[in-house]
Design a protein around this motif. Sequence first.
Motif, PDB file in Angstrom:
ATOM      1  N   PHE A 130      13.694  -1.887  14.322  1.00 25.07           N
ATOM      2  CA  PHE A 130      14.776  -2.368  13.453  1.00 25.07           C
ATOM      3  C   PHE A 130      15.243  -1.218  12.549  1.00 25.07           C
ATOM      4  O   PHE A 130      16.431  -0.919  12.469  1.00 25.07           O
ATOM      5  CB  PHE A 130      14.288  -3.563  12.633  1.00 25.07           C
ATOM      6  N   PHE A 131      14.293  -0.542  11.904  1.00 27.87           N
ATOM      7  CA  PHE A 131      14.674   0.599  11.061  1.00 27.87           C
ATOM      8  C   PHE A 131      15.231   1.738  11.919  1.00 27.87           C
ATOM      9  O   PHE A 131      16.250   2.346  11.582  1.00 27.87           O
ATOM     10  CB  PHE A 131      13.473   1.100  10.259  1.00 27.87           C
ATOM     11  N   ALA A 132      14.549   2.027  13.017  1.00 28.92           N
ATOM     12  CA  ALA A 132      14.958   3.168  13.863  1.00 28.92           C
ATOM     13  C   ALA A 132      16.362   2.979  14.430  1.00 28.92           C
ATOM     14  O   ALA A 132      17.063   3.950  14.706  1.00 28.92           O
ATOM     15  CB  ALA A 132      13.956   3.340  15.012  1.00 28.92           C
ATOM     16  N   SER A 133      16.794   1.720  14.571  1.00 29.78           N
ATOM     17  CA  SER A 133      18.097   1.432  15.183  1.00 29.78           C
ATOM     18  C   SER A 133      19.268   1.820  14.279  1.00 29.78           C
ATOM     19  O   SER A 133      20.396   1.899  14.737  1.00 29.78           O
ATOM     20  CB  SER A 133      18.205  -0.070  15.477  1.00 29.78           C
ATOM     21  N   GLY A 134      18.994   1.996  12.974  1.00 26.89           N
ATOM     22  CA  GLY A 134      20.076   2.330  12.045  1.00 26.89           C
ATOM     23  C   GLY A 134      20.870   1.113  11.603  1.00 26.89           C
ATOM     24  O   GLY A 134      21.967   1.251  11.065  1.00 26.89           O
ATOM     25  N   LEU A 135      20.307  -0.088  11.802  1.00 30.30           N
ATOM     26  CA  LEU A 135      21.023  -1.308  11.410  1.00 30.30           C
ATOM     27  C   LEU A 135      20.947  -1.589   9.914  1.00 30.30           C
ATOM     28  O   LEU A 135      21.678  -2.435   9.407  1.00 30.30           O
ATOM     29  CB  LEU A 135      20.452  -2.518  12.168  1.00 30.30           C
ATOM     30  N   ALA A 136      20.055  -0.902   9.219  1.00 34.48           N
ATOM     31  CA  ALA A 136      19.883  -1.183   7.776  1.00 34.48           C
ATOM     32  C   ALA A 136      19.589   0.116   7.029  1.00 34.48           C
ATOM     33  O   ALA A 136      18.559   0.255   6.378  1.00 34.48           O
ATOM     34  CB  ALA A 136      18.753  -2.188   7.580  1.00 34.48           C
ATOM     35  N   THR A 137      20.531   1.055   7.109  1.00 39.19           N
ATOM     36  CA  THR A 137      20.263   2.382   6.527  1.00 39.19           C
ATOM     37  C   THR A 137      20.104   2.339   5.002  1.00 39.19           C
ATOM     38  O   THR A 137      19.436   3.193   4.423  1.00 39.19           O
ATOM     39  CB  THR A 137      21.376   3.388   6.906  1.00 39.19           C
ATOM     40  N   HIS A 138      20.691   1.326   4.366  1.00 42.84           N
ATOM     41  CA  HIS A 138      20.540   1.230   2.907  1.00 42.84           C
ATOM     42  C   HIS A 138      19.122   0.833   2.501  1.00 42.84           C
ATOM     43  O   HIS A 138      18.786   0.891   1.323  1.00 42.84           O
ATOM     44  CB  HIS A 138      21.580   0.258   2.321  1.00 42.84           C
ATOM     45  N   ALA A 139      18.297   0.477   3.463  1.00 42.38           N
ATOM     46  CA  ALA A 139      16.885   0.186   3.167  1.00 42.38           C
ATOM     47  C   ALA A 139      16.044   1.464   3.147  1.00 42.38           C
ATOM     48  O   ALA A 139      14.820   1.397   3.021  1.00 42.38           O
ATOM     49  CB  ALA A 139      16.318  -0.797   4.193  1.00 42.38           C
ATOM     50  N   THR A 140      16.697   2.616   3.244  1.00 44.90           N
ATOM     51  CA  THR A 140      15.952   3.886   3.214  1.00 44.90           C
ATOM     52  C   THR A 140      15.017   3.928   1.999  1.00 44.90           C
ATOM     53  O   THR A 140      15.391   3.508   0.904  1.00 44.90           O
ATOM     54  CB  THR A 140      16.944   5.082   3.223  1.00 44.90           C
ATOM     55  N   GLY A 141      13.804   4.417   2.229  1.00 42.24           N
ATOM     56  CA  GLY A 141      12.800   4.495   1.166  1.00 42.24           C
ATOM     57  C   GLY A 141      11.876   3.295   1.097  1.00 42.24           C
ATOM     58  O   GLY A 141      10.833   3.336   0.446  1.00 42.24           O
ATOM     59  N   GLN A 142      12.257   2.207   1.814  1.00 44.37           N
ATOM     60  CA  GLN A 142      11.450   0.974   1.760  1.00 44.37           C
ATOM     61  C   GLN A 142      10.328   1.003   2.794  1.00 44.37           C
ATOM     62  O   GLN A 142      10.493   1.560   3.874  1.00 44.37           O
ATOM     63  CB  GLN A 142      12.316  -0.245   2.086  1.00 44.37           C
ATOM     64  N   THR A 143       9.242   0.339   2.463  1.00 49.89           N
ATOM     65  CA  THR A 143       8.176   0.100   3.438  1.00 49.89           C
ATOM     66  C   THR A 143       8.058  -1.411   3.635  1.00 49.89           C
ATOM     67  O   THR A 143       7.924  -2.165   2.659  1.00 49.89           O
ATOM     68  CB  THR A 143       6.843   0.699   2.951  1.00 49.89           C
ATOM     69  N   LEU A 144       8.189  -1.817   4.880  1.00 49.21           N
ATOM     70  CA  LEU A 144       8.199  -3.246   5.227  1.00 49.21           C
ATOM     71  C   LEU A 144       6.792  -3.716   5.613  1.00 49.21           C
ATOM     72  O   LEU A 144       6.147  -3.121   6.478  1.00 49.21           O
ATOM     73  CB  LEU A 144       9.156  -3.451   6.420  1.00 49.21           C
ATOM     74  N   ASP A 145       6.330  -4.784   4.965  1.00 51.71           N
ATOM     75  CA  ASP A 145       5.010  -5.353   5.280  1.00 51.71           C
ATOM     76  C   ASP A 145       5.107  -6.263   6.495  1.00 51.71           C
ATOM     77  O   ASP A 145       6.025  -7.092   6.574  1.00 51.71           O
ATOM     78  CB  ASP A 145       4.513  -6.207   4.105  1.00 51.71           C
ATOM     79  N   VAL A 146       4.168  -6.127   7.413  1.00 54.66           N
ATOM     80  CA  VAL A 146       4.084  -7.044   8.571  1.00 54.66           C
ATOM     81  C   VAL A 146       2.613  -7.437   8.683  1.00 54.66           C
ATOM     82  O   VAL A 146       1.837  -6.831   9.424  1.00 54.66           O
ATOM     83  CB  VAL A 146       4.571  -6.367   9.879  1.00 54.66           C
ATOM     84  N   ASN A 147       2.212  -8.435   7.883  1.00 50.69           N
ATOM     85  CA  ASN A 147       0.770  -8.709   7.801  1.00 50.69           C
ATOM     86  C   ASN A 147       0.422 -10.198   7.754  1.00 50.69           C
ATOM     87  O   ASN A 147      -0.678 -10.560   7.323  1.00 50.69           O
ATOM     88  CB  ASN A 147       0.169  -7.968   6.599  1.00 50.69           C
ATOM     89  N   GLY A 148       1.335 -11.059   8.209  1.00 50.13           N
ATOM     90  CA  GLY A 148       1.021 -12.492   8.272  1.00 50.13           C
ATOM     91  C   GLY A 148       0.695 -13.093   6.911  1.00 50.13           C
ATOM     92  O   GLY A 148      -0.096 -14.031   6.815  1.00 50.13           O
ATOM     93  N   ALA A 149       1.291 -12.509   5.853  1.00 44.37           N
ATOM     94  CA  ALA A 149       1.090 -12.957   4.461  1.00 44.37           C
ATOM     95  C   ALA A 149      -0.345 -12.746   3.974  1.00 44.37           C
ATOM     96  O   ALA A 149      -0.787 -13.362   3.006  1.00 44.37           O
ATOM     97  CB  ALA A 149       1.515 -14.419   4.275  1.00 44.37           C
ATOM     98  N   SER A 150      -1.080 -11.834   4.625  1.00 41.90           N
ATOM     99  CA  SER A 150      -2.459 -11.576   4.181  1.00 41.90           C
ATOM    100  C   SER A 150      -2.486 -10.729   2.912  1.00 41.90           C
ATOM    101  O   SER A 150      -3.504 -10.683   2.223  1.00 41.90           O
ATOM    102  CB  SER A 150      -3.251 -10.880   5.284  1.00 41.90           C
ATOM    103  N   TYR A 151      -1.376 -10.053   2.617  1.00 42.13           N
ATOM    104  CA  TYR A 151      -1.248  -9.351   1.345  1.00 42.13           C
ATOM    105  C   TYR A 151       0.224  -9.325   0.986  1.00 42.13           C
ATOM    106  O   TYR A 151       1.003  -8.556   1.535  1.00 42.13           O
ATOM    107  CB  TYR A 151      -1.800  -7.918   1.425  1.00 42.13           C
ATOM    108  N   VAL A 152       0.593 -10.203   0.075  1.00 42.06           N
ATOM    109  CA  VAL A 152       2.008 -10.317  -0.291  1.00 42.06           C
ATOM    110  C   VAL A 152       2.193  -9.588  -1.619  1.00 42.06           C
ATOM    111  O   VAL A 152       1.561  -9.942  -2.620  1.00 42.06           O
ATOM    112  CB  VAL A 152       2.421 -11.790  -0.418  1.00 42.06           C
ATOM    113  N   ARG A 153       3.044  -8.586  -1.599  1.00 40.56           N
ATOM    114  CA  ARG A 153       3.239  -7.774  -2.818  1.00 40.56           C
ATOM    115  C   ARG A 153       4.284  -8.407  -3.708  1.00 40.56           C
ATOM    116  O   ARG A 153       5.239  -9.000  -3.225  1.00 40.56           O
ATOM    117  CB  ARG A 153       3.703  -6.366  -2.454  1.00 40.56           C
TER     118      ARG A 153
END
Length: 254
Positions: free
Chosen positions: A231-254
Amino acid sequence: MDFSEKVVLVTGGSRGIGAATVKVITSSGGSVVVHYGSNQDAAEKLRSDIGHDSCHLVRADLGDAGAASGLWSDALQWKGKIDVVVNNAGVFLTEDRTGPDEAWRELWLRTLQINLISAADLSREAINHWLHAKVGGSIVNVASRAAFRGDSPDHWSYAASKGAMVSLTKTLARAYSGNGIYTYGVAPGFVLTDMAQSEFDHDPTLRQRLINEIPYGEIAPAEEIANAICFFASGLATHATGQTLDVNGASYVR
Ligand code: NAP
Protein backbone atom coordinates in the motif's frame (compact mmCIF):
# COMPACT_ATOMS: atom_id res chain seq x y z
CA MET A 1 -2.67 -1.43 -6.47
CA ASP A 2 -0.82 -0.90 -9.71
CA PHE A 3 2.92 -1.53 -9.91
CA SER A 4 3.22 -1.53 -13.69
CA GLU A 5 6.42 0.22 -14.84
CA LYS A 6 7.73 0.10 -11.25
CA VAL A 7 10.90 -1.67 -10.16
CA VAL A 8 11.04 -2.56 -6.48
CA LEU A 9 14.02 -3.84 -4.51
CA VAL A 10 12.96 -6.08 -1.60
CA THR A 11 15.64 -7.10 0.88
CA GLY A 12 15.14 -10.52 2.45
CA GLY A 13 12.77 -11.32 -0.40
CA SER A 14 13.55 -15.02 -0.37
CA ARG A 15 11.23 -15.98 2.47
CA GLY A 16 8.45 -14.88 4.82
CA ILE A 17 7.17 -11.30 4.65
CA GLY A 18 9.67 -10.41 1.92
CA ALA A 19 8.57 -13.25 -0.38
CA ALA A 20 4.88 -12.39 0.21
CA THR A 21 5.68 -8.77 -0.73
CA VAL A 22 7.42 -9.89 -3.91
CA LYS A 23 4.31 -11.88 -4.91
CA VAL A 24 1.93 -8.93 -4.34
CA ILE A 25 4.12 -6.58 -6.40
CA THR A 26 4.63 -8.94 -9.32
CA SER A 27 0.95 -9.95 -9.39
CA SER A 28 0.16 -6.20 -9.60
CA GLY A 29 2.32 -5.72 -12.69
CA GLY A 30 5.63 -4.72 -11.07
CA SER A 31 9.19 -5.97 -11.44
CA VAL A 32 11.15 -6.98 -8.37
CA VAL A 33 14.79 -7.34 -7.45
CA VAL A 34 14.69 -10.09 -4.84
CA HIS A 35 17.59 -9.76 -2.47
CA TYR A 36 18.52 -12.83 -0.43
CA GLY A 37 21.24 -13.81 2.01
CA SER A 38 21.92 -17.54 2.26
CA ASN A 39 18.73 -19.13 0.98
CA GLN A 40 19.49 -19.41 -2.73
CA ASP A 41 17.10 -22.36 -3.27
CA ALA A 42 14.13 -20.39 -1.92
CA ALA A 43 15.07 -17.35 -4.01
CA GLU A 44 15.42 -19.41 -7.20
CA LYS A 45 12.12 -21.19 -6.58
CA LEU A 46 10.40 -17.81 -6.18
CA ARG A 47 11.95 -16.54 -9.42
CA SER A 48 10.91 -19.64 -11.34
CA ASP A 49 7.32 -19.27 -10.00
CA ILE A 50 7.20 -15.59 -11.01
CA GLY A 51 9.26 -15.61 -14.20
CA HIS A 52 12.67 -14.17 -15.07
CA ASP A 53 11.24 -11.11 -16.86
CA SER A 54 9.78 -9.63 -13.71
CA CYS A 55 12.10 -11.07 -11.06
CA HIS A 56 15.85 -10.65 -10.66
CA LEU A 57 17.94 -12.15 -7.84
CA VAL A 58 20.78 -10.46 -6.00
CA ARG A 59 22.71 -12.04 -3.16
CA ALA A 60 24.36 -10.03 -0.37
CA ASP A 61 25.19 -10.82 3.23
CA LEU A 62 23.86 -7.80 5.09
CA GLY A 63 25.90 -8.88 8.11
CA ASP A 64 28.91 -7.55 6.18
CA ALA A 65 29.45 -3.83 6.64
CA GLY A 66 29.46 -2.21 3.21
CA ALA A 67 27.31 -4.88 1.51
CA ALA A 68 24.59 -2.35 0.64
CA SER A 69 26.63 -0.51 -1.96
CA GLY A 70 27.23 -3.62 -4.13
CA LEU A 71 23.62 -4.68 -3.61
CA TRP A 72 22.37 -1.30 -4.82
CA SER A 73 24.55 -1.24 -7.96
CA ASP A 74 23.66 -4.85 -8.90
CA ALA A 75 19.96 -4.13 -8.41
CA LEU A 76 20.13 -0.89 -10.40
CA GLN A 77 21.90 -2.53 -13.32
CA TRP A 78 19.01 -4.93 -14.04
CA LYS A 79 16.45 -2.43 -15.42
CA GLY A 80 18.41 0.81 -15.04
CA LYS A 81 16.20 2.12 -12.25
CA ILE A 82 14.79 1.30 -8.83
CA ASP A 83 11.60 3.11 -7.79
CA VAL A 84 11.05 1.62 -4.36
CA VAL A 85 13.28 0.04 -1.71
CA VAL A 86 11.70 -2.25 0.89
CA ASN A 87 14.10 -2.70 3.82
CA ASN A 88 12.70 -5.99 5.09
CA ALA A 89 15.65 -8.33 5.83
CA GLY A 90 16.08 -8.94 9.52
CA VAL A 91 17.12 -11.33 12.26
CA PHE A 92 15.66 -12.06 15.68
CA LEU A 93 18.68 -13.18 17.69
CA THR A 94 18.43 -14.36 21.28
CA GLU A 95 20.77 -12.75 23.80
CA ASP A 96 22.35 -14.25 26.90
CA ARG A 97 22.46 -11.45 29.45
CA THR A 98 24.64 -13.50 31.83
CA GLY A 99 26.98 -14.91 29.15
CA PRO A 100 30.46 -13.71 28.11
CA ASP A 101 30.90 -10.01 27.27
CA GLU A 102 32.29 -10.76 23.83
CA ALA A 103 29.29 -12.86 22.76
CA TRP A 104 26.94 -10.18 24.06
CA ARG A 105 28.71 -7.45 22.08
CA GLU A 106 28.90 -9.61 18.93
CA LEU A 107 25.19 -10.33 19.02
CA TRP A 108 24.32 -6.66 19.49
CA LEU A 109 26.56 -5.61 16.61
CA ARG A 110 25.18 -8.33 14.32
CA THR A 111 21.57 -7.42 15.08
CA LEU A 112 22.22 -3.71 14.53
CA GLN A 113 24.22 -4.34 11.35
CA ILE A 114 21.54 -6.53 9.69
CA ASN A 115 18.36 -4.92 11.03
CA LEU A 116 19.36 -1.27 11.03
CA ILE A 117 22.71 -0.24 9.55
CA SER A 118 22.26 -2.16 6.29
CA ALA A 119 18.84 -0.49 5.87
CA ALA A 120 20.36 2.94 6.51
CA ASP A 121 23.21 2.19 4.07
CA LEU A 122 20.82 1.02 1.35
CA SER A 123 18.55 4.03 1.92
CA ARG A 124 21.62 6.26 1.56
CA GLU A 125 22.52 4.63 -1.78
CA ALA A 126 18.96 5.05 -3.02
CA ILE A 127 18.54 8.64 -1.85
CA ASN A 128 21.91 9.75 -3.26
CA HIS A 129 20.97 8.15 -6.58
CA TRP A 130 17.44 9.64 -6.70
CA LEU A 131 18.64 13.12 -5.72
CA HIS A 132 21.41 13.03 -8.31
CA ALA A 133 19.03 11.76 -11.03
CA LYS A 134 16.36 14.27 -9.92
CA VAL A 135 13.71 11.56 -9.69
CA GLY A 136 11.41 10.57 -6.85
CA GLY A 137 11.44 7.28 -4.96
CA SER A 138 9.98 5.49 -1.95
CA ILE A 139 11.38 3.53 0.95
CA VAL A 140 9.39 1.18 3.16
CA ASN A 141 11.10 0.09 6.38
CA VAL A 142 9.90 -3.04 8.14
CA ALA A 143 10.00 -2.31 11.86
CA SER A 144 8.14 -4.26 14.55
CA ARG A 145 5.64 -3.91 17.37
CA ALA A 146 8.76 -4.27 19.54
CA ALA A 147 9.79 -0.75 18.48
CA PHE A 148 6.90 0.67 20.52
CA ARG A 149 6.14 -2.00 23.10
CA GLY A 150 9.64 -3.39 23.72
CA ASP A 151 10.42 -7.10 23.48
CA SER A 152 11.22 -10.06 25.73
CA PRO A 153 14.10 -9.98 28.24
CA ASP A 154 16.18 -11.96 25.67
CA HIS A 155 15.71 -9.46 22.83
CA TRP A 156 17.00 -6.05 23.93
CA SER A 157 18.95 -5.52 20.71
CA TYR A 158 16.07 -6.55 18.44
CA ALA A 159 13.68 -4.05 20.00
CA ALA A 160 16.36 -1.32 19.93
CA SER A 161 17.11 -1.99 16.25
CA LYS A 162 13.41 -1.72 15.38
CA GLY A 163 12.90 1.43 17.44
CA ALA A 164 15.73 2.96 15.43
CA MET A 165 14.04 1.89 12.16
CA VAL A 166 11.05 4.01 13.19
CA SER A 167 13.21 7.06 13.89
CA LEU A 168 15.15 6.50 10.66
CA THR A 169 11.81 6.49 8.83
CA LYS A 170 10.80 9.81 10.41
CA THR A 171 14.15 11.43 9.65
CA LEU A 172 14.21 10.41 5.98
CA ALA A 173 10.61 11.55 5.53
CA ARG A 174 11.32 14.95 7.06
CA ALA A 175 14.53 15.39 5.09
CA TYR A 176 13.51 14.30 1.57
CA SER A 177 9.73 14.43 1.11
CA GLY A 178 10.21 17.83 -0.52
CA ASN A 179 12.29 16.03 -3.17
CA GLY A 180 9.56 13.49 -3.94
CA ILE A 181 11.25 10.80 -1.82
CA TYR A 182 8.76 9.26 0.62
CA THR A 183 9.60 6.98 3.53
CA TYR A 184 7.20 4.81 5.50
CA GLY A 185 7.34 2.10 8.15
CA VAL A 186 5.29 -1.02 8.80
CA ALA A 187 5.34 -2.51 12.31
CA PRO A 188 4.05 -6.10 12.44
CA GLY A 189 3.20 -8.00 15.60
CA PHE A 190 3.82 -11.75 15.45
CA VAL A 191 3.66 -13.06 11.88
CA LEU A 192 3.57 -16.66 10.73
CA THR A 193 7.01 -17.02 9.07
CA ASP A 194 10.20 -19.03 9.71
CA MET A 195 11.23 -16.30 12.19
CA ALA A 196 8.18 -17.00 14.36
CA GLN A 197 8.27 -20.76 13.70
CA SER A 198 11.82 -21.07 15.04
CA GLU A 199 10.60 -19.51 18.32
CA PHE A 200 7.68 -21.98 18.45
CA ASP A 201 10.11 -24.86 17.87
CA HIS A 202 12.00 -23.87 21.05
CA ASP A 203 8.88 -23.44 23.15
CA PRO A 204 5.82 -25.57 22.29
CA THR A 205 3.44 -23.51 24.48
CA LEU A 206 4.53 -20.17 23.00
CA ARG A 207 2.14 -20.19 20.05
CA GLN A 208 -0.98 -20.46 22.19
CA ARG A 209 0.36 -17.96 24.75
CA LEU A 210 0.93 -15.46 21.94
CA ILE A 211 -2.51 -16.01 20.46
CA ASN A 212 -4.02 -15.39 23.92
CA GLU A 213 -2.36 -11.93 23.89
CA ILE A 214 -3.83 -10.97 20.50
CA PRO A 215 -7.43 -9.67 20.61
CA TYR A 216 -7.84 -10.58 16.93
CA GLY A 217 -7.20 -14.20 18.02
CA GLU A 218 -4.71 -15.11 15.28
CA ILE A 219 -1.06 -14.72 14.40
CA ALA A 220 -0.97 -12.58 11.24
CA PRO A 221 -0.25 -14.22 7.89
CA ALA A 222 2.72 -12.76 5.98
CA GLU A 223 0.36 -11.68 3.16
CA GLU A 224 -1.31 -9.05 5.39
CA ILE A 225 2.02 -7.42 6.20
CA ALA A 226 2.91 -7.58 2.51
CA ASN A 227 -0.34 -5.79 1.63
CA ALA A 228 0.47 -2.98 4.09
CA ILE A 229 4.01 -2.66 2.70
CA CYS A 230 2.66 -2.57 -0.85
CA PHE A 231 0.00 0.00 0.00
CA PHE A 232 2.79 2.43 0.92
CA ALA A 233 5.07 1.25 -1.89
CA SER A 234 2.29 1.85 -4.45
CA GLY A 235 2.38 5.62 -3.86
CA LEU A 236 -1.35 5.75 -3.08
CA ALA A 237 -0.82 7.68 0.16
CA THR A 238 2.34 9.75 -0.19
CA HIS A 239 1.16 12.25 2.42
CA ALA A 240 1.56 9.46 4.98
CA THR A 241 5.34 9.79 4.59
CA GLY A 242 7.07 9.41 7.96
CA GLN A 243 4.31 7.21 9.40
CA THR A 244 4.73 3.68 10.68
CA LEU A 245 1.62 1.53 10.33
CA ASP A 246 0.85 -1.09 13.01
CA VAL A 247 -0.37 -4.50 11.81
CA ASN A 248 -0.68 -6.49 15.02
CA GLY A 249 -4.28 -7.65 15.54
CA ALA A 250 -4.75 -4.97 18.25
CA SER A 251 -2.14 -6.68 20.46
CA TYR A 252 -0.54 -3.27 21.00
CA VAL A 253 -2.65 -0.26 20.20
CA ARG A 254 -0.76 3.02 20.43
P1 NAP B 1 12.26 -14.66 7.93
O1 NAP B 1 11.18 -15.51 7.41
O2 NAP B 1 13.21 -15.20 8.95
O3 NAP B 1 13.10 -14.08 6.68
C1 NAP B 1 14.18 -13.23 6.93
C2 NAP B 1 14.70 -12.69 5.61
O4 NAP B 1 15.84 -11.85 5.89
C3 NAP B 1 15.17 -13.80 4.70
O5 NAP B 1 14.84 -13.52 3.37
C4 NAP B 1 16.70 -13.77 4.89
O6 NAP B 1 17.41 -14.16 3.71
C5 NAP B 1 16.96 -12.31 5.17
N1 NAP B 1 18.19 -12.17 5.96
C6 NAP B 1 18.38 -12.50 7.27
N2 NAP B 1 19.67 -12.30 7.59
C7 NAP B 1 20.30 -11.83 6.48
C8 NAP B 1 21.64 -11.46 6.18
N3 NAP B 1 22.63 -11.53 7.08
N4 NAP B 1 21.93 -11.04 4.92
C9 NAP B 1 20.97 -10.98 3.99
N5 NAP B 1 19.68 -11.34 4.21
C10 NAP B 1 19.37 -11.76 5.44
O7 NAP B 1 11.70 -13.32 8.60
P2 NAP B 1 10.30 -12.58 8.46
O8 NAP B 1 9.47 -13.01 9.58
O9 NAP B 1 9.79 -12.64 7.08
O10 NAP B 1 10.78 -11.09 8.81
C11 NAP B 1 10.93 -10.07 7.84
C12 NAP B 1 11.03 -8.74 8.58
O11 NAP B 1 9.85 -8.56 9.39
C13 NAP B 1 12.21 -8.65 9.54
O12 NAP B 1 12.78 -7.37 9.49
C14 NAP B 1 11.58 -8.90 10.90
O13 NAP B 1 12.30 -8.32 11.95
C15 NAP B 1 10.23 -8.24 10.71
N6 NAP B 1 9.22 -8.74 11.65
C16 NAP B 1 8.88 -10.05 11.66
C17 NAP B 1 7.95 -10.49 12.60
C18 NAP B 1 7.53 -11.93 12.71
O14 NAP B 1 6.84 -12.28 13.68
N7 NAP B 1 7.86 -12.79 11.79
C19 NAP B 1 7.38 -9.57 13.49
C20 NAP B 1 7.74 -8.23 13.42
C21 NAP B 1 8.67 -7.81 12.48
P3 NAP B 1 17.98 -15.68 3.50
O15 NAP B 1 16.95 -16.61 4.01
O16 NAP B 1 18.19 -15.76 2.02
O17 NAP B 1 19.26 -15.72 4.27
